[in-house]
Each structure stands twice: as C-alpha cells, then as structure tokens.
Motif scaffolding. Structure first.
Motif, PDB file in Angstrom:
ATOM      1  N   LEU A 131       0.837  -1.205   0.000  1.00 25.69           N
ATOM      2  CA  LEU A 131       0.000   0.000   0.000  1.00 25.69           C
ATOM      3  C   LEU A 131       0.873   1.257   0.000  1.00 25.69           C
ATOM      4  O   LEU A 131       0.520   2.269  -0.617  1.00 25.69           O
ATOM      5  N   ALA A 132       2.011   1.198   0.686  1.00 25.58           N
ATOM      6  CA  ALA A 132       2.933   2.350   0.689  1.00 25.58           C
ATOM      7  C   ALA A 132       3.443   2.595  -0.730  1.00 25.58           C
ATOM      8  O   ALA A 132       3.499   3.743  -1.193  1.00 25.58           O
ATOM      9  N   ARG A 192       5.160  13.139   5.652  1.00 25.60           N
ATOM     10  CA  ARG A 192       5.635  11.821   6.040  1.00 25.60           C
ATOM     11  C   ARG A 192       4.427  10.909   6.247  1.00 25.60           C
ATOM     12  O   ARG A 192       3.573  11.189   7.076  1.00 25.60           O
ATOM     13  N   LEU A 193       4.373   9.832   5.470  1.00 17.77           N
ATOM     14  CA  LEU A 193       3.230   8.922   5.525  1.00 17.77           C
ATOM     15  C   LEU A 193       3.705   7.539   5.962  1.00 17.77           C
ATOM     16  O   LEU A 193       4.672   7.006   5.409  1.00 17.77           O
ATOM     17  N   SER A 194       3.013   6.987   6.942  1.00 15.06           N
ATOM     18  CA  SER A 194       3.348   5.649   7.422  1.00 15.06           C
ATOM     19  C   SER A 194       2.123   4.753   7.288  1.00 15.06           C
ATOM     20  O   SER A 194       1.054   5.084   7.803  1.00 15.06           O
ATOM     21  N   CYS A 209      -7.612  12.175   5.382  1.00 15.80           N
ATOM     22  CA  CYS A 209      -6.528  11.372   5.940  1.00 15.80           C
ATOM     23  C   CYS A 209      -5.680  12.299   6.795  1.00 15.80           C
ATOM     24  O   CYS A 209      -5.909  13.513   6.816  1.00 15.80           O
ATOM     25  N   TRP A 210      -4.752  11.747   7.528  1.00 15.63           N
ATOM     26  CA  TRP A 210      -3.893  12.591   8.367  1.00 15.63           C
ATOM     27  C   TRP A 210      -2.459  12.099   8.265  1.00 15.63           C
ATOM     28  O   TRP A 210      -2.195  10.900   8.356  1.00 15.63           O
ATOM     29  N   ALA A 211      -1.548  13.038   8.023  1.00 14.73           N
ATOM     30  CA  ALA A 211      -0.121  12.736   8.066  1.00 14.73           C
ATOM     31  C   ALA A 211       0.591  13.983   8.547  1.00 14.73           C
ATOM     32  O   ALA A 211       0.066  15.089   8.425  1.00 14.73           O
ATOM     33  N   GLY A 212       1.778  13.793   9.096  1.00 10.42           N
ATOM     34  CA  GLY A 212       2.532  14.915   9.639  1.00 10.42           C
ATOM     35  C   GLY A 212       3.684  15.301   8.737  1.00 10.42           C
ATOM     36  O   GLY A 212       3.885  14.724   7.665  1.00 10.42           O
ATOM     37  N   GLY A 213       4.431  16.269   9.198  1.00 10.20           N
ATOM     38  CA  GLY A 213       5.589  16.732   8.436  1.00 10.20           C
ATOM     39  C   GLY A 213       6.885  16.301   9.100  1.00 10.20           C
ATOM     40  O   GLY A 213       6.899  15.846  10.241  1.00 10.20           O
ATOM     41  N   THR A 214       7.963  16.426   8.347  1.00 10.64           N
ATOM     42  CA  THR A 214       9.288  16.148   8.892  1.00 10.64           C
ATOM     43  C   THR A 214      10.273  16.972   8.078  1.00 10.64           C
ATOM     44  O   THR A 214       9.882  17.626   7.104  1.00 10.64           O
ATOM     45  N   ARG A 215      11.546  16.965   8.486  1.00  7.90           N
ATOM     46  CA  ARG A 215      12.593  17.527   7.630  1.00  7.90           C
ATOM     47  C   ARG A 215      13.459  16.385   7.187  1.00  7.90           C
ATOM     48  O   ARG A 215      13.887  15.567   7.989  1.00  7.90           O
ATOM     49  N   TRP A 216      13.677  16.296   5.901  1.00  8.83           N
ATOM     50  CA  TRP A 216      14.506  15.213   5.381  1.00  8.83           C
ATOM     51  C   TRP A 216      15.530  15.778   4.402  1.00  8.83           C
ATOM     52  O   TRP A 216      15.148  16.446   3.436  1.00  8.83           O
ATOM     53  N   GLN A 217      16.806  15.523   4.666  1.00 12.38           N
ATOM     54  CA  GLN A 217      17.886  15.981   3.788  1.00 12.38           C
ATOM     55  C   GLN A 217      17.714  17.473   3.468  1.00 12.38           C
ATOM     56  O   GLN A 217      17.778  17.892   2.316  1.00 12.38           O
ATOM     57  N   GLY A 218      17.466  18.245   4.520  1.00 12.58           N
ATOM     58  CA  GLY A 218      17.418  19.702   4.377  1.00 12.58           C
ATOM     59  C   GLY A 218      16.138  20.256   3.785  1.00 12.58           C
ATOM     60  O   GLY A 218      16.070  21.434   3.485  1.00 12.58           O
ATOM     61  N   LEU A 247       7.981   9.466   1.981  1.00  7.56           N
ATOM     62  CA  LEU A 247       8.280  10.891   2.197  1.00  7.56           C
ATOM     63  C   LEU A 247       7.999  11.640   0.913  1.00  7.56           C
ATOM     64  O   LEU A 247       8.463  11.237  -0.156  1.00  7.56           O
ATOM     65  N   VAL A 248       7.269  12.751   1.030  1.00  2.00           N
ATOM     66  CA  VAL A 248       6.902  13.495  -0.173  1.00  2.00           C
ATOM     67  C   VAL A 248       7.206  14.976   0.018  1.00  2.00           C
ATOM     68  O   VAL A 248       6.789  15.575   1.018  1.00  2.00           O
TER      69      VAL A 248
END
Ligand code: PLP
Length: 472
Positions: free
Chosen positions: A374-375, A442-444, A428-437, A400-401
């Motif tokens: 599904l991911a 971020r979806l799990s 739906c619900w997803a949060g944010g993150t910082r990835w490689q600057g 990660l998008v």
C-alpha cells in the motif's frame, strides 16, 4: 438514554462495550484529525473534583461524550501520521479482558497465567522476528522502554567484561564506556542514554547515507580509534524513510572489537516476518539486544513494546528484583519482573498473544507485506503529480513526499501549507518532517484495516490539497 436497554444502562461495563462498538463503527467515516481545541476540551470537564461521587455508568457516558471531539481517528484506516497502527479485534478484546482480570504480571506468584502467556508469546515473537530462541524477552510499555532495557543489559555486559559491576558500583569511577549511534538514531535512543547515565551528548555519531543508513566504513574507522567497553546502536527501520542500517556488516565490524550491538527496530524488526522483506534485515540475529513495539505494526492496543536480549542473564543482572517477601518462581516457571524495569504492571502478554494467534504466521507476513504494498501504491499515485516528489526509496511502509509550488516560490513553505490543508480536510492525516534539508510530508502505512480504496482516496485528498494550495 431512551434507546439504551435497561440492563445496559445500569451496567458500566456493558455501556462501555456499547460505546466502544459505536466508536469503532464510526471510526472509518469520522474526520481523521481531532475536531476540538484544547481549551474547549478542558472547558467540558468540571474544573474541580466534585465532592459527591457519580453513578459509574453516568461517569463512563459523560467521559465518552466529553473526549469524543478531541479523539483522533489514529486507530482508523487513513491515519498515516508518525508510526501508529490500530488495534486488531482479537488484541483489543484480549486487552479489555486484561483490565477485567487485573492481573499483576510482575511475579509468577501474582499471576501464573500472565507468566505462561508471556513465556509462550515470547517464543512466538522470537520465531517470527528470526531472533535466537534462547533470548530473554521483556514486555514493556513501548520501544522507548525497550531501548532503555536493551541498553541497560548492554551497559551491564560490557562493563562486567571490563571487570566493573555497574549494578553495585554505579558509573562513578567506572571504565569509560563508549556509545556509538547512527546520525539518524531515534530520539528515544538518546533519552535511554540519558536515563542510563551514559549522556546523550557523549555518544559518537556515525555518518549516514542518503536513505539514513549508517555507513559501515565510517563505523569501522570510528571503532578503530580506541579500545574499551563499547556499545553500538543500529537501527532497523528509519522513522522517515523506513531504511535499514546494514546490520550484517555492523555486527561483523562491532563484534570484531568486542562491542555490544543493540538494534532499535520499533516497527522495522517486523520485516523479518515477511519472506518478501526479510532480506532488508539480514544479519539481525547477530546483534546482542533488540527493541521493538507491538503497538505499532503488530496493531496491539497501547501500551506494548518488547525488549529482547540474547543472554537472559544480561537482563536479569540490571533488572531482577530481590526482596525477602518476593517469592522466587519455582524451577521452570517465569517471574516476568526479571525481564522488565517495572515491578507491578499490566499483563501485556495477553493482547500480543491474541494478535498473533488471530493472524497466524501467514497473517503477520501478510499484514507486513500488505502495508508495504500500500505504501508503494500511495507513492506511485503521488510521485510526479501536482508538484509532488517522493523523496525516499519506498522499501518498507514509509513514504516521504516534498512539494514544489508551480511558479517558483519556497518549496518548504509550500509543503508546510499543503500538510496543513491535508490535516484540515479530515480525509486522511499525516505529519511533516525535515529530510535531507527539506520539508516533507511523512506517511506511514501501518494499520491492519487500511485498504487500497483508502489509499486511493487519500492520494486524491493529498493531490487536491496541493492543487488548492497552488491555486491560492
Ligand atoms: C516509535 C519508535 C521508537 C519509540 O517507540 P515508542 O513506542 O514511542 O516508545 C523508537 N525507535 C523507532 C525507530 C521508532 O519508530
């Protein structure tokens, strides 16, 4: 209350079961994010504890009504925030019974049933995760405590080999203990190091690659710099990318220098259960301790984690409790408190037992495989549309998008705004993150009840949020 049968209305347990049923039935349809603000929730509760007690059923009903708008649908099929997981029906049922039975799982003497369930379940878990059958397993609150427990065993063992009894003497005057972690180590590894007096700031950090995996050559160079008691913390399943440290190589390098290897695999350890993903975690069995969660990917209700240590004696040394009134378990039985930091506690084994028994080996493999599939499906719906770009290799259940605005502009601000819109839409619900600057959504995918239709609908919602933000 007219629609509630009299026998239910009078019985707080029957009413609780009915309210739970109604919550679960509405779960897939309700807005996924919470609908109330903190102040409004607080305002619903009496400010001071009233002097007079209330009828138990009325207390349950009022509680359910007061908290409902502040509940997130995190147990439902379109919650992709953090790494959460829902509750399998059998696990939830067993969890209800665990409360009704109210067993103290500390000692064999306080609950032979809890001891037996944990012993049996521990064996099943070791088999599924591909870990040594003779390892000790502690049923803890979550992976935070599992990391703490594994590292307490590590601290014991490496200092004992250096001739120091840390349980008796503490750390003052102990031989220096070197802790090595990946650049991408989870925050709970750092807090575990703080709890253990090892100091999160003293840990050496090993550089990671573009997917967040520890670079084994950098580890080799670092370990060669000095000798002495050493603990290496590796990771199976990065919280952002889902990537795995190269565990086989890490174990090889670390053991050559006599170091202890601890693996934080809160959700990633479950890759072992799926023949299609097992290659990601090759060499995992060579570590000395492992930490994982049951409340994430196994979909057991909170709170439920597992601490595993290859030699159970390394668990007993730092954790085992001794007192005159604590009757030792008879030969061949199990005192659960020899395996966990806690003494009195909930009998967590029952719910894990029920989850595993209801799924079977093939069901666990299928759960893992299905979430990973599904991911990938979600990633392919999103990548390249409406300015979205998938930033990680989707090897597991994490996606990660990043988003780019159509006419230049700041991608980070745009991505944050898209995430805000997704959360506000409630589909739906997803949060944010910082990835490689850069900022990223971020979806799990870790819930047993998520379907392809949920993924397709969520992808549409994400793309619609990006489109609306672009048109703003
Ligand atoms: C979630 C997580 C943890 C912490 O687990 P809790 O269940 O929150 O205690 C530790 N490590 C990793 C990699 C995680 O994903």
């Amino acid at each position: 209350m007219r629609d509630i049968p009299r026998e239910v209305a009078a019985d707080p347990l029957a009413r609780a079961a009915q309210l739970a049923r109604s919550f679960l039935d509405r779960l897939p349809a309700r807005a996924v994010g919470a609908q109330a603000r903190f102040e409004d929730l607080l305002a619903g509760f009496p400010a001071a504890l009233p002097d007079a007690g209330e009828d138990p059923t009325a207390v349950i009903e009022e509680l359910a009504r007061l908290v409902d708008p502040g509940l997130t649908a995190s147990a439902g099929p379109r919650y992709f925030g953090f790494v959460i997981g829902g509750s399998l029906p059998a696990a939830l049922g067993a969890d209800w019974l665990t409360s009704a039975w109210d067993q103290n799982a500390a000692l064999y003497a306080t609950s032979p049933a809890a001891a037996a369930a944990e012993q049996v379940t521990a064996g099943w878990v070791l088999g599924l995760l591909g870990l040594p059958a003779t390892a000790g397993v502690g049923f803890v609150t979550g992976c935070q405590m599992a990391n703490f427990t594994g590292l307490a065993a590590a601290r014991h063992a490496v200092l004992e080999r250096a001739g120091w009894n840390v349980e008796d003497q503490g750390l003052q005057g102990a031989p220096p203990l070197r802790v090595v972690i990946g650049e991408e180590a989870h925050a709970t590894i750092l807090s575990a190091l703080r709890f253990l007096g090892l100091g999160s700031g003293r840990a050496y950090r090993v550089e990671a690659d573009g997917e967040g995996r520890m670079r084994p050559e950098a580890l080799r160079r670092l370990l060669a710099r000095e000798q002495g008691p050493t603990i290496v913390c590796a990771q199976a399943g990065n919280v952002n990318t889902g990537a795995f440290d190269p565990l086989d190589e890490i174990a090889e390098i670390a053991h050559q220098c006599g170091a202890w290897v601890h693996v934080d695999g809160a959700f990633g350890l479950w890759a072992s259960a799926s023949p299609g993903r097992r290659h990601l975690i090759q060499g995992v069995e060579r570590a000395d301790s492992w930490a994982t969660d049951a409340h994430k990917w196994l979909n057991v209700p909170y709170d439920s984690g597992l601490a595993v240590v290859a030699d159970p004696a390394d668990l007993r040394a730092p954790l085992g409790k001794r007192a005159a009134y604590l009757v030792r378990a008879e030969g061949g039985t199990r005192d659960n408190h020899d395996f966990t930091p806690e003494s009195s506690r909930r009998a967590r084994g029952f719910a894990i037992y029920a989850a595993l028994r209801s799924l079977g080996r093939s069901g666990v493999a299928d759960l893992v495989e299905r979430c990973c599939g599904l991911a990938s499906r979600l990633a392919s719906h999103l990548d390249g549309r409406e300015g979205a770009r998938v930033l990680n290799r989707v090897v597991l259940n994490q996606v990660l998008v990043g988003f780019r605005p159509p006419n230049g502009g700041d991608p980070d601000a745009f991505t944050r705004a898209v995430i805000g819109r997704i959360q506000g839409q409630g589909i739906c619900w997803a949060g944010g993150t910082r990835w490689q600057g850069q900022e990223a959504l971020r979806l799990s995918i870790s819930n047993w009840s998520t379907t392809e239709a949920d993924i397709d609908r969520s992808a549409q919602a994400v793309l619609a949020a990006a489109r609306r933000e672009a048109e703003r």
